[in-house]
Design an enzyme around this catalytic site. Structure first.
Site, PDB file in Angstrom:
ATOM      1  N   SER A  45       0.846  -1.202   0.000  1.00 12.82           N
ATOM      2  CA  SER A  45       0.000   0.000   0.000  1.00 12.82           C
ATOM      3  C   SER A  45       0.875   1.244   0.000  1.00 12.82           C
ATOM      4  O   SER A  45       0.394   2.342  -0.272  1.00 12.82           O
ATOM      5  CB  SER A  45      -0.928   0.006   1.224  1.00 12.82           C
ATOM      6  OG  SER A  45      -0.191  -0.220   2.412  1.00 12.82           O
ATOM      7  N   GLU A 182      -9.067  -9.619   3.448  1.00 18.11           N
ATOM      8  CA  GLU A 182      -9.453  -8.224   3.168  1.00 18.11           C
ATOM      9  C   GLU A 182     -10.807  -8.165   2.462  1.00 18.11           C
ATOM     10  O   GLU A 182     -11.042  -8.887   1.486  1.00 18.11           O
ATOM     11  CB  GLU A 182      -8.368  -7.567   2.295  1.00 18.11           C
ATOM     12  CG  GLU A 182      -8.678  -6.105   1.965  1.00 18.11           C
ATOM     13  CD  GLU A 182      -7.480  -5.326   1.418  1.00 18.11           C
ATOM     14  OE1 GLU A 182      -6.359  -5.872   1.359  1.00 18.11           O
ATOM     15  OE2 GLU A 182      -7.689  -4.157   1.060  1.00 18.11           O
TER      16      GLU A 182
HETATM   17  O1  KIV Z   1      -0.479  -3.363   1.557  1.00 16.69           O
HETATM   18  C1  KIV Z   1      -1.136  -3.320   2.613  1.00 16.69           C
HETATM   19  O2  KIV Z   1      -1.106  -2.355   3.381  1.00 16.69           O
HETATM   20  C2  KIV Z   1      -1.976  -4.470   2.924  1.00 16.69           C
HETATM   21  C3  KIV Z   1      -3.047  -4.260   3.949  1.00 16.69           C
HETATM   22  C4  KIV Z   1      -4.156  -3.504   3.347  1.00 16.69           C
HETATM   23  C5  KIV Z   1      -3.476  -5.531   4.552  1.00 16.69           C
HETATM   24  O3  KIV Z   1      -1.831  -5.494   2.355  1.00 16.69           O
END
Ligand code: KIV
Length: 277
Positions: A45, A182
């Site tokens: 993310s 998720e």
């Molecule tokens: O990349 C991320 O932050 C994640 C979370 C949303 C679980 O995979």
């Protein structure tokens, strides 16, 4: 005390919820760690909240390694889990082991996370055999955003929910120590958590999971491009930061910063005279 994957399992066994937040840099990791969080996820993310991309597809191994290493330096107790970026494991079992190894060796994480279930069973098993703990990620897997046609809740039909449960079981069989679920309907996620022995950490998956994870910019009100329904704002850090930046700008413009308190002692007059000659 450094939290381990065994602690995750013990927490599930005794019914204690596992807490996880994302971090991508040293200072934030230190704050999260000092707060007592069980685990820090260096999520891909970071492509969206740190680098400003629309999705996680463009994130590279080099991005993940440098952010993971920074987080690992700041996290003394929390288990650091680093995401395997898009195309770092999908291509082959060899690539999966080799890149997981780089994340642990160069990124200093304690475990890796990858998206997918049944189709990556062999990859997970090979990484685990290389002594690298693996956390799975199922349900809405952001690296598949183009295949899903957007960020959407998964597992709403009988067939789709059964696929998610089959994914979780495949990951457990392959030796994963935990699974992130998720955007899964809460009753499906609760059933899923009870269907496997390893902990299921939810995000947008209700309260029936064994733990929760959130992206820190979302939960602290620092990312305004997009706010998913499942995000609760636990603080308004974005507002506090803007207020601080505005005060700084005002004081620099009107000359009140830096005053004597924030300046070093000037050199003696004599020296000044010589400088000016
Ligand atoms: O990349 C991320 O932050 C994640 C979370 C949303 C679980 O995979």
């Amino acid at each position: 005390m450094k939290i381990t994957t065994a602690d995750f399992q013990n927490m599930k066994n005794r019914g204690e919820k596992i807490t996880m937040v994302t971090s991508y840099d040293y200072s934030t990791a230190k704050l999260a760690d000092n707060s007592g969080v069980d685990s820090i996820l260096v999520g891909d993310s970071l492509g969206m909240v740190m680098l400003g991309y629309d999705d996680t597809i463009s994130v590279t191994m080099e991005d993940m390694i440098s952010h993971s290493a920074a987080v690992a330096r700041g996290a003394k107790n929390a288990l650091v889990i680093c995401d395997m970026p898009f195309m770092s494991y999908q291509t082959s079992v060899y690539d999966a082991v080799s890149n997981a190894g780089r994340l642990m060796k160069e990124g200093r994480c304690g475990a890796v996370k990858l998206e997918g279930g049944v189709e990556f069973k062999e990859h997970v098993s090979a990484i685990v055999k290389a002594s690298i703990p693996v956390c799975g990620h199922i349900g809405m897997t952001p690296q598949s955003v183009n295949a899903f046609g957007g960020f959407k809740v998964q597992g709403k039909s009988v067939e789709a929910a059964r696929k998610i449960i089959a994914d979780a079981k495949a990951l457990e069989d392959a030796g994963a120590f935990a699974i992130v679920a998720e955007c899964v309907p809460p009753n499906v996620a609760e059933y899923l958590s009870k269907s496997v022995k390893i902990p299921v950490i939810g995000i947008g998956a209700g309260a029936g999971c064994d733990g929760q994870v959130l992206v820190y910019q979302d939960m602290l009100g620092m990312y305004s491009d997009f706010k998913p329904k499942f995000v609760k704002r636990f603080a308004n850090v974005g507002e506090v930061m803007e207020t601080g930046f505005k005060s700084y700008i005002k004081e620099v413009k009107d000359g009140t910063f830096p005053n004597e308190q924030y300046s070093f002692k000037g050199v003696d007059e004599e020296i000044m005279e010589q400088i000016k000659k």
